[in-house]
Design a protein around this motif. Structure first.
Motif, PDB file in Angstrom:
ATOM      1  N   GLN A 165       0.835  -1.211   0.000  1.00  0.00           N
ATOM      2  CA  GLN A 165       0.000   0.000   0.000  1.00  0.00           C
ATOM      3  C   GLN A 165       0.865   1.254   0.000  1.00  0.00           C
ATOM      4  OE1 GLN A 165      -2.314  -0.822   3.523  1.00  0.00           O
ATOM      5  NE2 GLN A 165      -3.935  -1.829   2.363  1.00  0.00           N
ATOM      6  N   ARG A 166       1.963   1.210   0.740  1.00  0.00           N
ATOM      7  CA  ARG A 166       2.829   2.383   0.839  1.00  0.00           C
ATOM      8  C   ARG A 166       3.592   2.647  -0.461  1.00  0.00           C
ATOM      9  NH1 ARG A 166       5.530   1.426   5.543  1.00  0.00           N
ATOM     10  NH2 ARG A 166       7.264   0.357   4.565  1.00  0.00           N
ATOM     11  N   ILE A 167       4.104   1.595  -1.106  1.00  0.00           N
ATOM     12  CA  ILE A 167       4.938   1.814  -2.290  1.00  0.00           C
ATOM     13  C   ILE A 167       4.146   1.798  -3.599  1.00  0.00           C
ATOM     14  CG2 ILE A 167       6.999   0.978  -1.115  1.00  0.00           C
ATOM     15  CD1 ILE A 167       6.829  -1.594  -2.698  1.00  0.00           C
ATOM     16  N   ASN A 168       2.867   1.450  -3.529  1.00  0.00           N
ATOM     17  CA  ASN A 168       1.979   1.480  -4.700  1.00  0.00           C
ATOM     18  C   ASN A 168       0.733   2.287  -4.346  1.00  0.00           C
ATOM     19  OD1 ASN A 168       3.259  -0.720  -6.609  1.00  0.00           O
ATOM     20  ND2 ASN A 168       3.226  -1.638  -4.569  1.00  0.00           N
ATOM     21  N   PRO A 169       0.884   3.573  -4.004  1.00  0.00           N
ATOM     22  CA  PRO A 169      -0.232   4.338  -3.437  1.00  0.00           C
ATOM     23  C   PRO A 169      -1.410   4.543  -4.392  1.00  0.00           C
ATOM     24  CG  PRO A 169       1.599   5.797  -3.948  1.00  0.00           C
ATOM     25  CD  PRO A 169       2.092   4.392  -4.150  1.00  0.00           C
ATOM     26  N   SER A 170      -1.191   4.438  -5.684  1.00  0.00           N
ATOM     27  CA  SER A 170      -2.297   4.666  -6.621  1.00  0.00           C
ATOM     28  C   SER A 170      -3.118   3.411  -6.881  1.00  0.00           C
ATOM     29  CB  SER A 170      -1.754   5.214  -7.947  1.00  0.00           C
ATOM     30  OG  SER A 170      -0.937   4.236  -8.574  1.00  0.00           O
ATOM     31  N   MET A 171      -2.711   2.289  -6.320  1.00  0.00           N
ATOM     32  CA  MET A 171      -3.411   1.019  -6.543  1.00  0.00           C
ATOM     33  C   MET A 171      -4.491   0.806  -5.489  1.00  0.00           C
ATOM     34  SD  MET A 171      -1.877  -0.317  -9.133  1.00  0.00           S
ATOM     35  CE  MET A 171      -0.389   0.095 -10.027  1.00  0.00           C
ATOM     36  N   GLY A 172      -5.612   0.295  -5.920  1.00  0.00           N
ATOM     37  CA  GLY A 172      -6.694  -0.036  -5.003  1.00  0.00           C
ATOM     38  C   GLY A 172      -6.391  -1.301  -4.226  1.00  0.00           C
ATOM     39  N   SER A 173      -7.141  -1.513  -3.166  1.00  0.00           N
ATOM     40  CA  SER A 173      -6.887  -2.669  -2.304  1.00  0.00           C
ATOM     41  C   SER A 173      -7.115  -3.987  -3.030  1.00  0.00           C
ATOM     42  CB  SER A 173      -7.732  -2.595  -1.031  1.00  0.00           C
ATOM     43  OG  SER A 173      -9.104  -2.604  -1.346  1.00  0.00           O
ATOM     44  N   ALA A 174      -8.069  -4.036  -3.972  1.00  0.00           N
ATOM     45  CA  ALA A 174      -8.316  -5.275  -4.724  1.00  0.00           C
ATOM     46  C   ALA A 174      -7.107  -5.636  -5.586  1.00  0.00           C
ATOM     47  CB  ALA A 174      -9.564  -5.140  -5.584  1.00  0.00           C
ATOM     48  N   VAL A 175      -6.482  -4.643  -6.200  1.00  0.00           N
ATOM     49  CA  VAL A 175      -5.301  -4.879  -7.027  1.00  0.00           C
ATOM     50  C   VAL A 175      -4.146  -5.364  -6.154  1.00  0.00           C
ATOM     51  CG1 VAL A 175      -3.570  -3.752  -8.491  1.00  0.00           C
ATOM     52  CG2 VAL A 175      -5.984  -3.224  -8.801  1.00  0.00           C
TER      53      VAL A 175
END
Length: 191
Positions: A56-66
């Motif tokens: 979540q921290r290093i991929n901030p633009s990704m949603g939780s499902a991804v």
């Protein structure tokens, strides 16, 4: 003068890793039956909560499902061939995890990074001692396991330098024994 033994060497190694920025975790505490469990089974070698948090921290633009799909992709690596598992993980680590999702009726491809290579401080570094793995009815406990973002990336076997029977060869043989007895730990480490 204190006696040199394997416990003292382990403590020194942990201290050296802490000086490099690693956090120390006594692995029995995070075991499935430990005080603060971070895995649900002894054959589970990833620390999924840590990995999910860092994703979540290093991929901030990704949603939780991804991010959840990427985590499942890493957990799903399971070929009977250890080298194939290792190559698959290496590809995910270096090229990112490719995840397809549906957005507004269209399929969209995303890449989720497991490690932030550009900003190393975004990653989480952990040295765990006495990390028990039980696989194929084999119970093994390597001395140190190095985790980056909840993924075990190195296994270290220590020997007492004061013991004339402790050799580099014996440490290597012990790692080979681990590789055959608990291959799941070596999916994410180079073998």
């Amino acid at each position: 003068m204190s006696k040199l033994n394997e416990s003292a060497i382990e403590a020194l190694a942990i201290q050296l890793f802490e000086q490099l920025g690693y956090s120390h975790v006594y692995a029995p505490d995070i075991a499935p039956d430990g005080d603060r469990p971070e895995r649900t089974r002894y054959d589970q070698v990833l620390l999924p909560g840590r990995l999910q948090k860092v994703l979540q921290r290093i991929n901030p633009s990704m949603g939780s499902a991804v991010l959840q799909a990427a985590l499942k992709e890493v957990e799903r690596i399971h070929s009977p061939e250890l080298l194939a598992n290792n190559e698959t993980f290496h590809r995910l680590l270096t090229e990112g995890v490719k995840v397809s999702t549906q957005q507004d009726g269209n399929e969209r491809g995303d890449i989720v990074w497991l490690i932030d290579f550009d900003n190393p401080g975004q990653n989480e570094f952990v040295v765990a001692n006495q990390f028990t793995v039980i696989e194929n009815n084999q119970n093994k406990r390597p001395d140190l396991v190095l985790f980056i973002n909840g993924m075990p990336l190195a296994v270290i076997e220590l020997k007492n330098a004061a013991d004339e029977n402790a050799t580099l060869q014996s440490a290597y043989q012990q790692i080979c024994t681990y590789k055959h007895a608990i291959p799941g730990l070596f999916t994410t480490t180079r073998c």
